[in-house]
Design a protein around this motif. Structure first.
Motif, PDB file in Angstrom:
ATOM      1  N   MET A  10      -1.676   1.614   5.387  1.00  0.00           N
ATOM      2  CA  MET A  10      -1.739   1.100   4.042  1.00  0.00           C
ATOM      3  C   MET A  10      -1.548  -0.414   3.918  1.00  0.00           C
ATOM      4  O   MET A  10      -1.898  -1.001   2.995  1.00  0.00           O
ATOM      5  CB  MET A  10      -0.671   1.861   3.117  1.00  0.00           C
ATOM      6  CG  MET A  10      -0.819   1.523   1.680  1.00  0.00           C
ATOM      7  SD  MET A  10       0.566   2.766   0.728  1.00  0.00           S
ATOM      8  CE  MET A  10      -0.052   2.276  -0.814  1.00  0.00           C
ATOM      9  N   SER A  11      -0.875  -1.105   4.907  1.00  0.00           N
ATOM     10  CA  SER A  11      -0.697  -2.313   4.745  1.00  0.00           C
ATOM     11  C   SER A  11      -1.759  -3.244   5.431  1.00  0.00           C
ATOM     12  O   SER A  11      -2.410  -3.068   5.970  1.00  0.00           O
ATOM     13  CB  SER A  11       0.735  -2.519   5.587  1.00  0.00           C
ATOM     14  OG  SER A  11       0.458  -2.631   6.815  1.00  0.00           O
ATOM     15  N   GLU A  12      -1.409  -4.646   5.268  1.00  0.00           N
ATOM     16  CA  GLU A  12      -2.260  -5.541   5.463  1.00  0.00           C
ATOM     17  C   GLU A  12      -2.552  -5.743   7.127  1.00  0.00           C
ATOM     18  O   GLU A  12      -3.150  -6.593   7.643  1.00  0.00           O
ATOM     19  CB  GLU A  12      -2.335  -6.990   5.118  1.00  0.00           C
ATOM     20  CG  GLU A  12      -2.551  -6.849   3.355  1.00  0.00           C
ATOM     21  CD  GLU A  12      -2.221  -8.000   2.669  1.00  0.00           C
ATOM     22  OE1 GLU A  12      -1.713  -9.297   3.302  1.00  0.00           O
ATOM     23  OE2 GLU A  12      -2.557  -8.496   1.565  1.00  0.00           O
ATOM     24  N   VAL A  13      -1.546  -5.037   7.857  1.00  0.00           N
ATOM     25  CA  VAL A  13      -1.606  -5.123   9.187  1.00  0.00           C
ATOM     26  C   VAL A  13      -2.745  -4.476  10.091  1.00  0.00           C
ATOM     27  O   VAL A  13      -2.993  -4.569  10.932  1.00  0.00           O
ATOM     28  CB  VAL A  13      -0.412  -4.442   9.721  1.00  0.00           C
ATOM     29  CG1 VAL A  13      -0.317  -2.675   9.759  1.00  0.00           C
ATOM     30  CG2 VAL A  13       0.227  -4.775  11.317  1.00  0.00           C
ATOM     31  N   VAL A  14      -3.546  -3.796   9.103  1.00  0.00           N
ATOM     32  CA  VAL A  14      -4.873  -3.294   9.572  1.00  0.00           C
ATOM     33  C   VAL A  14      -5.776  -4.278  10.252  1.00  0.00           C
ATOM     34  O   VAL A  14      -6.405  -3.938  11.390  1.00  0.00           O
ATOM     35  CB  VAL A  14      -5.667  -2.599   8.587  1.00  0.00           C
ATOM     36  CG1 VAL A  14      -4.738  -1.398   8.186  1.00  0.00           C
ATOM     37  CG2 VAL A  14      -6.053  -3.289   7.349  1.00  0.00           C
ATOM     38  N   ASP A  74     -11.663  -1.293   3.277  1.00  0.00           N
ATOM     39  CA  ASP A  74     -10.358  -1.196   2.525  1.00  0.00           C
ATOM     40  C   ASP A  74     -10.350  -0.345   1.228  1.00  0.00           C
ATOM     41  O   ASP A  74     -11.031  -0.522  -0.122  1.00  0.00           O
ATOM     42  CB  ASP A  74     -10.153  -2.566   2.039  1.00  0.00           C
ATOM     43  CG  ASP A  74      -8.969  -2.998   1.384  1.00  0.00           C
ATOM     44  OD1 ASP A  74      -8.127  -1.901   1.162  1.00  0.00           O
ATOM     45  OD2 ASP A  74      -8.512  -4.129   1.127  1.00  0.00           O
ATOM     46  N   PHE A  75      -9.600   0.769   1.502  1.00  0.00           N
ATOM     47  CA  PHE A  75      -9.604   1.627   0.414  1.00  0.00           C
ATOM     48  C   PHE A  75      -8.297   1.420  -0.529  1.00  0.00           C
ATOM     49  O   PHE A  75      -7.886   2.397  -1.387  1.00  0.00           O
ATOM     50  CB  PHE A  75      -9.746   3.187   0.744  1.00  0.00           C
ATOM     51  CG  PHE A  75     -10.890   3.666   1.396  1.00  0.00           C
ATOM     52  CD1 PHE A  75     -11.898   4.330   0.467  1.00  0.00           C
ATOM     53  CD2 PHE A  75     -11.135   3.287   2.751  1.00  0.00           C
ATOM     54  CE1 PHE A  75     -13.006   4.581   1.170  1.00  0.00           C
ATOM     55  CE2 PHE A  75     -12.455   3.920   3.315  1.00  0.00           C
ATOM     56  CZ  PHE A  75     -13.303   4.541   2.506  1.00  0.00           C
ATOM     57  N   VAL A  76      -7.594   0.331  -0.303  1.00  0.00           N
ATOM     58  CA  VAL A  76      -6.375   0.265  -1.037  1.00  0.00           C
ATOM     59  C   VAL A  76      -6.505  -0.934  -1.884  1.00  0.00           C
ATOM     60  O   VAL A  76      -6.113  -0.690  -3.237  1.00  0.00           O
ATOM     61  CB  VAL A  76      -5.002   0.103   0.059  1.00  0.00           C
ATOM     62  CG1 VAL A  76      -3.832  -0.479  -0.825  1.00  0.00           C
ATOM     63  CG2 VAL A  76      -5.098   1.201   0.796  1.00  0.00           C
ATOM     64  N   GLY A  77      -7.101  -2.014  -1.408  1.00  0.00           N
ATOM     65  CA  GLY A  77      -7.293  -3.336  -2.434  1.00  0.00           C
ATOM     66  C   GLY A  77      -5.996  -3.827  -2.961  1.00  0.00           C
ATOM     67  O   GLY A  77      -5.378  -4.437  -2.147  1.00  0.00           O
ATOM     68  N   GLY A  78      -5.902  -3.852  -4.154  1.00  0.00           N
ATOM     69  CA  GLY A  78      -4.536  -4.610  -4.621  1.00  0.00           C
ATOM     70  C   GLY A  78      -3.478  -4.200  -4.084  1.00  0.00           C
ATOM     71  O   GLY A  78      -3.155  -3.346  -3.277  1.00  0.00           O
ATOM     72  N   ALA A  79      -2.423  -5.283  -4.409  1.00  0.00           N
ATOM     73  CA  ALA A  79      -0.977  -4.911  -3.975  1.00  0.00           C
ATOM     74  C   ALA A  79      -0.194  -3.795  -4.454  1.00  0.00           C
ATOM     75  O   ALA A  79      -0.564  -3.372  -5.589  1.00  0.00           O
ATOM     76  CB  ALA A  79      -0.234  -6.280  -4.282  1.00  0.00           C
TER      77      ALA A  79
END
Length: 353
Positions: free
Chosen positions: A140-144, A57-62
């Protein structure tokens, strides 16, 4: 996450190598088994990111604003229809061939492929089954985490949560695909430059985007409705509206081939294409058209400029009369090797770009 993914990752900040630490289950990384939890760290700048549920997870926060609204809306819809979409494996394989034509799918064999904006993983799964050495999906989304489920049985497939504008991928990819994604970003041209920048020497990049040509009625009627009404509806209300609209669309798509050729039917080729989809799969498509705040319909000249600007050889074709497929590479030879021979006359050499 499998250990073989590490060779393809790079720090999105400094480009440094990525190493894994504190991985669980213990010994999984060394044994080549999937890693469910742990930490990734840049060996140069020492920045760290978690591995969560098997996904780096290279995005993390919202995220915030229109990007957050658009990605969250798609993610809800993709997860809801995950089973409906993935069980249509033969249809998805057929659709992938249509979306990437005239790119040869056998060009993927033994190569490294990147699905930039992989969503819930339907195209990533179809790509992985073409025999690449590695098929990497980034979203980018939590759909990963839904995408990771979709390709869990494909040992050559990997899923990463990351930003297309700061991809944590080495610039050594052989084939970069971005299908239906760039027009949902704040800056489609910059997004193309970012994903194309992950292609290695001789690497090929394909982008499929909404076209302005052939979409005038959508821009005139649907876009204002989407921007001001449907993108702001609660999920349940938009789902009900999408299901209601699907019924006449599904019926109209099936009736289109029998309508007189002289009858002016808007987007006739696209309607005929929609005949391929089962009704519930089509519900997902209708929702996808109505939910995003960000959606751009791009004219041919603008899409061509993405390749002309950096001096790439390219092939541009229209799909269903309302969208564009741009396939680009550093030179004509690299591009020709990836395309069907019938498409070679349509290649614009880099020296003319």
């Amino acid at each position: 996450m499998r250990a073989t993914l590490l060779e393809h990752l790079a720090c999105p900040d400094c480009g440094g190598d990525i190493a894994a630490e504190d991985t669980r289950p213990r010994g999984a990384l060394e044994a080549g088994d999937p890693v469910e939890e742990g930490t990734l760290r840049c060996t140069a700048c020492r920045r760290a990111w978690p591995i969560v549920g098997g996904v780096p997870d290279f995005v993390g926060g919202a995220t915030a604003g229109e990007v957050a609204q658009t990605t969250a809306g798609f993610a809800r819809n993709w997860v809801r229809y995950e089973e409906v979409i993935l069980r249509e494996e033969a249809l998805n394989a057929r659709l992938l061939r249509d979306w990437v034509a005239p790119l040869r799918l056998d060009a993927l064999a033994g190569k490294v492929a990147l699905d930039a904006g992989c969503g819930m993983g339907r195209w990533l799964r179809a790509v992985a089954r073409q025999g690449p050495r590695a098929a990497i999906g980034v979203d980018m989304s939590e759909v990963v985490w839904a995408a990771a489920r979709a390709v869990r049985d494909q040992p050559n497939a990997h899923v990463v949560r990351g930003d297309l504008f700061r991809l944590p991928i080495r610039p050594t990819v052989d084939v970069v695909l971005s299908i239906g994604v760039l027009h949902h970003t704040p800056d489609p041209a910059a997004a193309f430059a970012a994903v194309q920048g992950r292609a290695g020497p001789g690497g090929v990049t394909l982008a499929w985007v909404y076209g302005a040509e052939g979409s005038g009625w959508l821009e005139r009627w649907v876009t204002p409705l989407r921007r001001h009404v449907t993108s702001r509806l609660p999920d349940r209300a938009l789902l009900g509206l999408s299901r209601a609209l699907t019924v006449p669309l599904w019926a109209g798509a099936r009736a289109t081939p029998w309508l007189p050729a002289a009858l002016p039917v808007p987007s006739r080729p696209y309607l005929e294409h929609l005949r391929l989809y089962p009704r519930r799969y089509l519900e997902h498509i209708v929702y996808d058209h109505l939910v995003p705040s960000l959606a751009a319909y791009l004219p041919r000249a603008e899409v061509e400029a993405w390749a002309r600007g950096p001096g790439l050889a390219y092939h541009l074709s229209q799909r269903n009369g309302n969208s564009w497929r741009l396939i680009a590479a550093p030179d004509r030879g690299a591009l020709a090797r990836a395309l069907e021979p019938a498409a070679w006359p349509g290649i614009v050499p880099a020296r003319e770009a």
